[in-house]
Design a protein around this motif. Sequence first.
Motif, PDB file in Angstrom:
ATOM      1  N   PHE A 140       0.818  -1.388   0.016  1.00 46.20           N
ATOM      2  CA  PHE A 140      -0.154   0.491   0.152  1.00 46.20           C
ATOM      3  C   PHE A 140       0.815   1.227   0.121  1.00 46.20           C
ATOM      4  O   PHE A 140       2.162   0.998   0.940  1.00 46.20           O
ATOM      5  CB  PHE A 140      -0.882  -0.025   1.296  1.00 46.20           C
ATOM      6  N   SER A 141       0.845   2.082  -0.996  1.00 48.69           N
ATOM      7  CA  SER A 141       1.167   3.983  -0.679  1.00 48.69           C
ATOM      8  C   SER A 141       0.478   4.415   0.099  1.00 48.69           C
ATOM      9  O   SER A 141      -0.700   4.865  -0.366  1.00 48.69           O
ATOM     10  CB  SER A 141       1.147   3.652  -2.581  1.00 48.69           C
ATOM     11  N   LEU A 142       0.641   4.659   0.790  1.00 45.35           N
ATOM     12  CA  LEU A 142       0.564   5.247   2.060  1.00 45.35           C
ATOM     13  C   LEU A 142       0.357   6.802   1.750  1.00 45.35           C
ATOM     14  O   LEU A 142      -0.480   7.449   2.025  1.00 45.35           O
ATOM     15  CB  LEU A 142       0.502   5.111   3.466  1.00 45.35           C
ATOM     16  N   GLY A 143       1.331   7.652   0.885  1.00 42.24           N
ATOM     17  CA  GLY A 143       1.487   8.960   0.619  1.00 42.24           C
ATOM     18  C   GLY A 143       2.095   9.458   2.551  1.00 42.24           C
ATOM     19  O   GLY A 143       2.577   9.317   2.968  1.00 42.24           O
ATOM     20  N   TYR A 144       0.052  10.383   2.408  1.00 41.55           N
ATOM     21  CA  TYR A 144       0.598  10.977   3.511  1.00 41.55           C
ATOM     22  C   TYR A 144      -0.600  11.123   4.730  1.00 41.55           C
ATOM     23  O   TYR A 144      -0.377  11.631   5.636  1.00 41.55           O
ATOM     24  CB  TYR A 144       0.845  13.175   3.279  1.00 41.55           C
ATOM     25  N   LYS A 145      -0.827  10.110   4.700  1.00 38.02           N
ATOM     26  CA  LYS A 145      -1.932   9.813   5.481  1.00 38.02           C
ATOM     27  C   LYS A 145      -1.586   9.882   6.648  1.00 38.02           C
ATOM     28  O   LYS A 145      -2.887   9.580   7.379  1.00 38.02           O
ATOM     29  CB  LYS A 145      -2.352   8.363   5.172  1.00 38.02           C
ATOM     30  N   PHE A 146      -0.569   8.955   6.677  1.00 33.49           N
ATOM     31  CA  PHE A 146      -0.279   9.153   8.304  1.00 33.49           C
ATOM     32  C   PHE A 146       0.544  10.212   8.926  1.00 33.49           C
ATOM     33  O   PHE A 146       0.471  10.186  10.249  1.00 33.49           O
ATOM     34  CB  PHE A 146       0.497   7.711   8.989  1.00 33.49           C
ATOM     35  N   SER A 147       1.839  10.864   7.777  1.00 34.66           N
ATOM     36  CA  SER A 147       3.139  11.588   8.456  1.00 34.66           C
ATOM     37  C   SER A 147       2.018  13.205   8.616  1.00 34.66           C
ATOM     38  O   SER A 147       1.865  13.175   9.169  1.00 34.66           O
ATOM     39  CB  SER A 147       4.096  11.027   7.336  1.00 34.66           C
ATOM     40  N   GLU A 148       1.031  13.230   7.875  1.00 30.59           N
ATOM     41  CA  GLU A 148       0.321  14.156   7.878  1.00 30.59           C
ATOM     42  C   GLU A 148      -0.306  14.355  10.003  1.00 30.59           C
ATOM     43  O   GLU A 148      -0.255  15.558  10.218  1.00 30.59           O
ATOM     44  CB  GLU A 148      -0.711  14.566   7.105  1.00 30.59           C
ATOM     45  N   PRO A 149      -1.437  13.327   9.621  1.00 33.19           N
ATOM     46  CA  PRO A 149      -1.748  13.889  11.485  1.00 33.19           C
ATOM     47  C   PRO A 149      -1.087  13.202  12.400  1.00 33.19           C
ATOM     48  O   PRO A 149      -1.368  14.044  13.374  1.00 33.19           O
ATOM     49  CB  PRO A 149      -2.794  13.034  11.249  1.00 33.19           C
ATOM     50  N   LEU A 150       0.076  12.442  12.495  1.00 32.10           N
ATOM     51  CA  LEU A 150       1.053  12.596  13.019  1.00 32.10           C
ATOM     52  C   LEU A 150       2.737  13.613  12.566  1.00 32.10           C
ATOM     53  O   LEU A 150       3.281  13.292  13.939  1.00 32.10           O
ATOM     54  CB  LEU A 150       1.277  11.254  12.669  1.00 32.10           C
ATOM     55  N   ASN A 151       1.949  14.382  12.233  1.00 33.89           N
ATOM     56  CA  ASN A 151       3.495  15.239  11.519  1.00 33.89           C
ATOM     57  C   ASN A 151       5.122  14.951  11.917  1.00 33.89           C
ATOM     58  O   ASN A 151       5.950  15.415  12.437  1.00 33.89           O
ATOM     59  CB  ASN A 151       3.142  16.144  12.598  1.00 33.89           C
ATOM     60  N   LEU A 152       4.631  13.634  10.544  1.00 36.08           N
ATOM     61  CA  LEU A 152       5.923  12.899  10.664  1.00 36.08           C
ATOM     62  C   LEU A 152       6.827  13.889   9.224  1.00 36.08           C
ATOM     63  O   LEU A 152       6.675  13.680   8.207  1.00 36.08           O
ATOM     64  CB  LEU A 152       6.014  11.430  10.280  1.00 36.08           C
ATOM     65  N   THR A 153       7.365  15.054   9.784  1.00 38.40           N
ATOM     66  CA  THR A 153       8.564  15.581   8.788  1.00 38.40           C
ATOM     67  C   THR A 153       9.939  15.721   9.117  1.00 38.40           C
ATOM     68  O   THR A 153      10.584  15.323   9.654  1.00 38.40           O
ATOM     69  CB  THR A 153       8.109  17.400   8.573  1.00 38.40           C
ATOM     70  N   TYR A 154      10.574  16.028   8.090  1.00 42.19           N
ATOM     71  CA  TYR A 154      11.791  16.531   7.565  1.00 42.19           C
ATOM     72  C   TYR A 154      12.164  17.524   7.309  1.00 42.19           C
ATOM     73  O   TYR A 154      11.298  17.900   6.293  1.00 42.19           O
ATOM     74  CB  TYR A 154      12.533  15.009   7.042  1.00 42.19           C
ATOM     75  N   THR A 155      13.864  17.679   7.367  1.00 41.13           N
ATOM     76  CA  THR A 155      13.934  19.452   6.856  1.00 41.13           C
ATOM     77  C   THR A 155      14.296  19.438   5.217  1.00 41.13           C
ATOM     78  O   THR A 155      15.355  18.071   5.933  1.00 41.13           O
ATOM     79  CB  THR A 155      14.952  20.350   7.393  1.00 41.13           C
ATOM     80  N   ASP A 156      14.197  19.173   4.374  1.00 39.18           N
ATOM     81  CA  ASP A 156      14.894  19.347   3.129  1.00 39.18           C
ATOM     82  C   ASP A 156      16.163  19.933   2.722  1.00 39.18           C
ATOM     83  O   ASP A 156      16.331  20.902   3.739  1.00 39.18           O
ATOM     84  CB  ASP A 156      13.997  18.990   1.870  1.00 39.18           C
ATOM     85  N   LYS A 157      17.323  19.827   1.804  1.00 38.41           N
ATOM     86  CA  LYS A 157      17.982  20.364   1.203  1.00 38.41           C
ATOM     87  C   LYS A 157      17.757  22.459   1.953  1.00 38.41           C
ATOM     88  O   LYS A 157      19.153  22.730   1.421  1.00 38.41           O
ATOM     89  CB  LYS A 157      18.781  19.995   0.235  1.00 38.41           C
TER      90      LYS A 157
END
Length: 416
Positions: free
Chosen positions: A265-282
Motif C-alpha cells: 500500500f502506498s500510504l502517502g501522507y495519510k499517517f505522516s500528516e496527522p502524526l506530523n512526521l516531517t523532515y527538513t529538506d536540502k
Amino acid sequence: MKLSTSFVKTLRNAPKDETAKSAQYLVRAGYVHKELAGVYTFLPLGLRTLKKIENIIREEMNALGSAEIQMTALQNPAPWQATERWNSERMDIWFKTELSAGGELGLGPTHEEPGTAMMHDYIKSYKDLPASFYQFQTKFRNELRAKSGIMRTREFLMKDLYSFNLDKTEHDKFYAKVEKSYHTIFKRLGLGDCTYQTFASGGAFSKYSHEFQTILPVGEDTIYYNHDKSVVLNEEVLNEEVLADLGVKREELESCQAAEVGNIFSLGYKFSEPLNLTYTDKDGKEQLVYMGSYGIGVSRVMGVIAEKFADDKGLVWPEQIAPYRHYIVAIGEKATELAKEWEAAFPEDILLDDRDLRPGEKFADSELTGIPYRIVISDKTLEKDSVEYTERQSGQQKLLTIKEMTDILHSYEKDR
Ligand code: ATP
Ligand code: MG
C-alpha cells in the motif's frame, strides 16, 4: 525429534467445529490446538512450519535492506486518536482494555500509527531518509466471524513492513522492489503458480493498492482475471473506469475464489500528516514523509498452503516449510537402532516415530502430518542393505541403499 517425547497426540476424527479441510488436518495432525473460536496455539510441528515460513520472508525482507524490529502489542491510544482510528466505529475490530492505573490501552491490530509516531524521534532531516523497518508480530482483531481455521483468526502472526521516503518518486522505487520481493517470497513458499498480484482499491495517494491473492476454492475473496492480458483485479475495483484503465472488457474476465495472503500500500501522507512526521529538506524547508506499508499474513499463509496441497490422506507440505523432511518408521530391533542413530545425527531433518504403535498406524500418521518423505527401515529392507523411501505427494516408492540414504541426509545438512 522423537515422537515418543512429544505430548501431542494425533486424532483419528476431525473436530466437528472445524469445517475447512486444512483446519481439520492441522488439528488432527497436532499442528495447532484450538483455544477458542479464532484463537489457536501453535504446537511443536506447527510452530516449526510457521517459523520456516517466517524465515523465508525474513530473508527476503533483509535482502531489501530493511531491518527487523519488534514493536509492542499494547497500544497507546494517542497516535490512533490523531488519525481518528481509535474510534471503534471507524475501526470496528479493536480489542481494548483498561489500565488499572486509569486510562485505556488497545491491542495492536496493525502498526501504522505507532510506527509513524516512533519514527518522529528518528527522522529529522533528509539525511535520515530513506528508512524502513519490518517485524513479525501477533496482531489482535476482534473479527466478527473467525473462519477457516488459521486463515481468519482473532490473534494472528503478521509480517509488516513500513517505508519512509523523501517523496513519491523515491517511494515508488522502493514499492517496486517490494513487489518483486513478494513474488519471490510466494514462489519460495511453493505458491508461485497460484498467487497473483491483483489491483485493489487504493487511497487518497494512489489509485490502486496491490494485493497478493492465492487461488483457493474456500478463499473469501472473488478475483477477476484475464490470463492473456495478465490482468487480475479484486471485486471492489470491478467497474467501467478501472476496466478502461487496465485495457480489458468485463466479458474478457473470468472469476474465481482466492485468499488474500499479502498486500502492499502506498500510504502517502495519510499517517505522516496527522502524526506530523516531517523532515527538513536540502533548502531547510519542512516536508512530510512519504510512507508505504506492506503486510503478509504469516499464519494465514500457513493455512492457505495446508488447504492448497492437502489430499484425502492429510497434509502435504512443500519441502522448504515442512517441520521435518523425513518421517522414519523402524520395524525390528536392528532397524530401530539405525533409525535412532540417524535421528541423533540429523535432528533437524528427521521425525522418528518411535511410539509403541502398529506400523499401519504410523504409516497413517506419516501421511496425516504431511512430512515430504517417509523412510521405512525393517529387517527385510536391511537384508537388502536398503530402506524404503516414499514421497508423500506422489506416493512414489523406491528402495534406496543405506549409502544413498545417508548421502541424502548429509546433503540437507550442507544446505543449512
Ligand atoms: P482481510 O481483507 O482478509 O480482512 P485485511 O485487508 O484486513 O485482510 P491487512 O490489514 O492489510 O489485511 O493485513 C495484512 C495481511 O494479514 C492480510 O493480507 C492477510 O493475509 C492477513 N490477515 C488479515 N486479517 C487476518 C485475520 N483475521 N487472520 C489471519 N490473517 C489475517
Ligand atoms: Mg480485515
